[in-house]
Design a protein around this motif. Sequence first.
Motif, short mmCIF file in Angstrom:
data_model
loop_
_atom_site.label_atom_id
_atom_site.label_comp_id
_atom_site.label_asym_id
_atom_site.label_seq_id
_atom_site.Cartn_x
_atom_site.Cartn_y
_atom_site.Cartn_z
N ALA A 141 44.24 -44.33 8.41
CA ALA A 141 43.26 -43.27 8.68
C ALA A 141 43.85 -41.90 8.30
N ASP A 142 45.14 -41.72 8.56
CA ASP A 142 45.78 -40.44 8.23
C ASP A 142 45.75 -40.17 6.73
N ARG A 143 45.80 -41.24 5.93
CA ARG A 143 45.80 -41.05 4.46
C ARG A 143 44.43 -40.61 3.94
N VAL A 144 43.37 -40.78 4.74
CA VAL A 144 42.02 -40.41 4.26
C VAL A 144 41.37 -39.37 5.17
N ASP A 145 42.18 -38.57 5.88
CA ASP A 145 41.59 -37.58 6.79
C ASP A 145 41.22 -36.31 6.02
N SER A 146 40.54 -35.41 6.72
CA SER A 146 40.12 -34.16 6.08
C SER A 146 40.55 -32.99 6.95
N THR A 147 41.88 -32.86 7.14
CA THR A 147 42.45 -31.78 7.97
C THR A 147 43.65 -31.19 7.22
N THR A 148 44.25 -30.13 7.80
CA THR A 148 45.51 -29.62 7.22
C THR A 148 46.70 -30.31 7.87
N GLY A 149 46.45 -31.32 8.71
CA GLY A 149 47.57 -32.04 9.32
C GLY A 149 47.57 -31.94 10.83
N ILE A 150 46.71 -31.12 11.41
CA ILE A 150 46.51 -31.15 12.86
C ILE A 150 45.02 -31.27 13.12
N GLN A 151 44.68 -31.76 14.30
CA GLN A 151 43.29 -32.12 14.58
C GLN A 151 42.60 -31.07 15.46
N MET A 152 43.02 -29.81 15.30
CA MET A 152 42.36 -28.72 16.03
C MET A 152 41.10 -28.30 15.27
N ALA A 153 41.03 -28.69 14.01
CA ALA A 153 39.87 -28.37 13.18
C ALA A 153 39.86 -29.31 11.99
N TYR A 154 38.70 -29.43 11.38
CA TYR A 154 38.61 -30.21 10.13
C TYR A 154 38.24 -29.23 9.02
N LEU A 155 38.44 -29.63 7.79
CA LEU A 155 38.19 -28.72 6.68
C LEU A 155 36.69 -28.52 6.46
N LYS A 156 36.35 -27.34 5.98
CA LYS A 156 34.94 -27.03 5.75
C LYS A 156 34.38 -27.93 4.64
N GLN A 157 35.16 -28.06 3.57
CA GLN A 157 34.79 -28.98 2.48
C GLN A 157 35.62 -30.25 2.67
N TRP A 158 35.07 -31.39 2.30
CA TRP A 158 35.84 -32.64 2.42
C TRP A 158 37.13 -32.54 1.60
N ALA A 159 38.25 -32.92 2.19
CA ALA A 159 39.50 -33.03 1.41
C ALA A 159 39.30 -34.13 0.38
N ARG A 160 39.93 -33.97 -0.79
CA ARG A 160 39.71 -34.97 -1.84
C ARG A 160 40.12 -36.37 -1.37
N ARG A 161 41.23 -36.47 -0.64
CA ARG A 161 41.72 -37.80 -0.22
C ARG A 161 40.73 -38.52 0.71
N SER A 162 39.86 -37.74 1.36
CA SER A 162 38.95 -38.37 2.33
C SER A 162 37.91 -39.28 1.64
N SER A 163 37.73 -39.10 0.31
CA SER A 163 36.77 -39.95 -0.42
C SER A 163 37.37 -41.31 -0.75
N ASN A 164 38.70 -41.41 -0.69
CA ASN A 164 39.32 -42.72 -0.96
C ASN A 164 38.93 -43.72 0.11
N SER A 165 39.05 -45.00 -0.23
CA SER A 165 38.74 -46.03 0.77
C SER A 165 39.94 -46.26 1.67
N LEU A 166 39.66 -46.40 2.94
CA LEU A 166 40.72 -46.68 3.90
C LEU A 166 41.34 -48.05 3.59
N GLU A 167 42.65 -48.07 3.42
CA GLU A 167 43.34 -49.33 3.09
C GLU A 167 44.46 -49.57 4.09
N LEU A 168 44.45 -50.72 4.73
CA LEU A 168 45.55 -51.07 5.63
C LEU A 168 46.76 -51.51 4.81
N GLN A 169 47.93 -51.04 5.21
CA GLN A 169 49.17 -51.52 4.55
C GLN A 169 50.11 -52.04 5.62
#
Length: 348
Positions: A141-169
């Motif tokens: 989930a962290d690899r596809v989030d849309s934040t600057t790294g803390i969860q006090m806010a989310y980005l106004k525009q979707w972060a590019r990585r958030s469009s990727n598909s969540l993949e378990l490793q």
Amino acid sequence: MIKYLGSKRTLVPVLNKLALASGAKTALDLFTGTTRVARGFKEHGLHVTAVDTASYSHVFAKTWIELNSQACDTRELEAALGHLSSLKPEAGYFTQTFCQDARYFQPKNGERVDAMRNAIENEYRHTWLYEPLLAALILAADRVDSTTGIQMAYLKQWARRSSNSLELQNPGLMPGEGRAILGDALDVVEHLEPVDLAYLDPPYNQHRYFANYHIWETLVRWDAPETYGIANKRLDVRTDTNRSAFNSKPAMANALTELVKSVKAETIVLSYNNESWLNREQLITLCESKGEVRVLDVSFRRYIGGQIGVYNRAGERVGQPGAKRNTEHIVIAGPRDVVDRMHRAALV
Ligand SMILES: C[S@@+](CC[C@H](N)C(=O)[O-])C[C@H]1O[C@@H](n2cnc3c(N)ncnc32)[C@H](O)[C@@H]1O
């Protein structure tokens, strides 16, 4: 590894050198966070006990510090990851709260998180796979989030990585014994067996990890709490139950002094940031109860959020970025011969 405020990724090599030079066989990491430092010690053959108050940190410590890969059938883990990855997406609490009411993740990924997290609870709760599966889900989930790294806010525009598909490793278990403890360092420390080396990396300011990483807390607890505000934080972020003495300017110095005095370790290593509440001299005085004290000052790349600037809830910049680097004081204290050996080893 997740994006984490105060993570000691770049200090791991020097901390490993210190641990090896100390000759320690047993170690304690009292504020283990991502467990990076504890993992480094374990990799070098130490028996490590990893402590933190955060539920997600406990999941990491169970996965990488307590579990011994040599005693686990890792094919079971691969099979479980494959099973979770094949589940049909299903919108639930996570999708509604963190993808629709707030925008931390794209709904297509939130629906997969909901389906996988429910299956982990229903099918693996009482098995050794529970924590490694949760760790894999948080990392994914962290690899596809849309934040600057803390969860006090989310980005106004979707972060590019958030469009990727969540993949378990596969989180990759480590060989060797260790121990994970969920609790407050100040309470836990008196009940622990003596160790050769203790590493202390407390929070540096008033910003609480419980609030900064509320989504990981909820994902682990899976308790569907009521939330508040635009950031949709758990309601109990507002209460006193999850406060740490180390986030309080008036309480912090005494708490750290007490902790240093009471930890049963021959040698301690304390890392602390030069822009925080205690200065270099205060840190030295505070550690003198353990014996000889030496300090290494390491130039440290600032947390990325600090470099980007300060943003309000609407994602507008309201503050200038700070300097790109600051200094981490690494204070070593213990018997003179051990401390001298560690200090010399770190300088080469
Ligand atoms: C600076 S971070 C540690 C980072 C860690 N060394 C790493 O590299 O990932 C501080 C950690 O202390 C934890 N913490 C805060 N108060 C605590 C307390 N009273 N007892 C134990 N852990 C605490 C936080 O949850 C956070 O993970």
